[in-house]
Design an enzyme around this catalytic site. Sequence first.
Site, PDB file in Angstrom:
ATOM      1  CG  ASN A 101      46.109  82.486  23.659  1.00  0.00           C
ATOM      2  OD1 ASN A 101      47.032  82.506  24.456  1.00  0.00           O
ATOM      3  ND2 ASN A 101      45.166  81.558  23.689  1.00  0.00           N
ATOM      4  CG  ASN A 106      39.471  76.270  31.245  1.00  0.00           C
ATOM      5  OD1 ASN A 106      40.037  75.978  30.184  1.00  0.00           O
ATOM      6  ND2 ASN A 106      39.591  77.465  31.805  1.00  0.00           N
ATOM      7  CB  CYS A 122      50.706  78.851  22.878  1.00  0.00           C
ATOM      8  SG  CYS A 122      51.161  80.201  21.775  1.00  0.00           S
TER       9      CYS A 122
END
Lengths: 288, 274
Positions: A129, A71, A132
Site C-alpha cells: 500500500n 471512508n 501514504c
Amino acid sequence: MTVRFGGLELAHPIINASGTFDAIAAARAFGRAALYERFPFSAFVSKTVTLAHREGNSPPRLWELGEGMINSIGLPNRGLAGYLERDLPELSTLPVPLIVNVMGFAPDEFAALVEAFSARREVAAIELNVSCPNVESGLIVGADPRECSVLVGRLRTLTAKPLIVKLTPNAADVPAVAQAAEAAGADAVSLVNTLRGMALRPGCAEPWLGAKTGGVSGPAIHAIALAQVHEVAARVSIPIVGMGGVRSGRDAHRLLSAGATLVAVGTESFRDPQAGTRVRTELAALGA
Amino acid sequence: MSAGDTRRTEAPFGRRLATVDAAREVGSYRVMRLSDRGGPIPRPGQFYMLSAHDGWAGGSDGRPFLPRALSYMRHRPETDELEFLLEVVGPGTARLAELRAGERVWLTGPLGVGFEAPADEITPVLVGGGIGIVPLVAWHQQLRLNDRDPALLLGFRDASHAAAARLLGEAEMTITTDDGSLGDQGIVTAALARALAQQGRAAVYACGPPAMLDAVRGICARQGLDAQLALEAPMACGFGACFGCVVSTVAGYRRVCLDGPVFDAAVIADGALA
C-alpha cells in the site's frame, strides 16, 4: 476460468480489494463452514498491516453517496506482531491463497514488514500500500515514480514472493508510477485505490468525517478506474489487478477488457457479502 | 471482550430476498412485516441489513446506496416472519417505509450479538427511547417466555410517538414524553433513577439516543448495576468488513456490528456517547 497471476494459480479472476472484506469477522457473522465452503474470492487480500498497532481514525468514518461512499477508516490493525500472532493463524486456514497488504510510514518499516511476511509460507504474495507519505521525504510513495522505484527496488531484494504494488489514483501520472514499479521488480500492480474526497456536515461548512477527508469508492469511480487500468496496461507488461466500483460481471469484464488479469470487488461486498461469487458467475455467463 | 457465541445466531452467508407481508402505521412509526422463509431464529438485540430490491436509489443526493441496519422487533418462528419498526430519518428509511405487501427486500442477518439475561434473582429493567424500543420489544417477549418479569420504562417525544408503546401489548410500563402529552412529562432516565430507587437488585437493558444511553450508563455506574446498551451506528456492511461503525471502548475502538450492537455499559469509554 483458472488464472495464472504472478506465479500463483487462481481458480478464477475475482479477488477482494484490501480492506473491504474481513474473513475473520465474516467467519464470526456467518459461520466459518459456510464462509469457507462458498468463499467468494480466488485469493484473499488482507486489510493493510502496519508495523505498529493502529486504532484508526475517530468516527464518523463513513459518508454515503448516491453511487458509492467515502471512508476515512485510518488503517486500524493489530500491527505486525499482533497480526502474526492472532490473524495469520486463522487466515492461513482459508481455502484460497493469502495476499497480505502492508504499509510502512518509512522505507525501513516497509522492509521489516516484507521481511517478516516473506518468511511465512502461509503468505502467497505481498501487496504494497503506497498511498501514504514517506515520513522521511514527505512525498506520497505512490504518487512519485522515483520514490516508488527506490522503495520497490529495496523491497525486491528482501523477498522472492510476488510483490504487488497497489497504486493510488491520486497521482499526476499513474502510468509513470506503474512503470517505475515494474522496472524496480514488481510482479504486478493493482489499481485503483480510493480517490480523495470530502463531505460536509449537513447544514454547515465543517467536514463530516473525523479525518476531514476520505477515500471515495463504489460505482461512482468505475469509469476512472477503467481509464487508469487501460492507460497502465498500455505501459507495463506485468499483470494488473483492476478494481474500482465493480458491482457486476459486466463491470469486471470491462476491466479485464481494459487489460486487467484479475478483478477485485470492494465496496459491493458491503452491500452483498457474496458479491464476489455473483460477479464471478455473471462474468462466466458473459463467456469471459 | 469478544462476545460469546451464546449471544449470537449466525446469519446465513450472503443476502437473501424476503417479501413484505404487511406494513402498517403505529403512531409516528411504521411496522414492516417480512416473510423470511427458512431464516434462522434471531436473538433479541441482533439486527439485519435491509435494502429494497427495487428503487434503492433516487432519494436525496441519489441515495440510498448502502443497506440499512435495523434491529428486529419481533420474530414469529411459526411463520418465519420478522417485524421491523421504521422511523423515516433519511433516504434509506424513507424508501423502506414506502414498501407495500408483496414488494421485496434484500436481507442479511441476523447480525451482531444480542442481550444476555441476568441471573434469576436480578430484575431486568428495560429502558427505551423513541425508536430504541425496537430491540426491547423482542427482549421483553423473550424474558416473559422465560417467566421473567421485566420492568419497562419508555420515553418518547410526544403522544404520537408514544403510540408505539402498544407494541408491547398489555405489559405494565412507565411512559414519559418530552411534552407531557402522554404519561409523565420528562425524560425516561429520570424515571429510571426513580424506579431503581425502589427496585431491589436490577440489571438495566437500554436502547435509545446517545445522550439517553450515556445517562443510563452514568446512573448504573453510580449504583453499581450492570447495564447492557444496544448501540446504533451508521454502517456500510454489518458484518465487520468496513470498520465504519466503531465505538470507543476502554479497550479501544470496537465494531458495533461485530462486537455489539449490545455492549456492557462498563466497557464504553467516557465521552463515546456524547
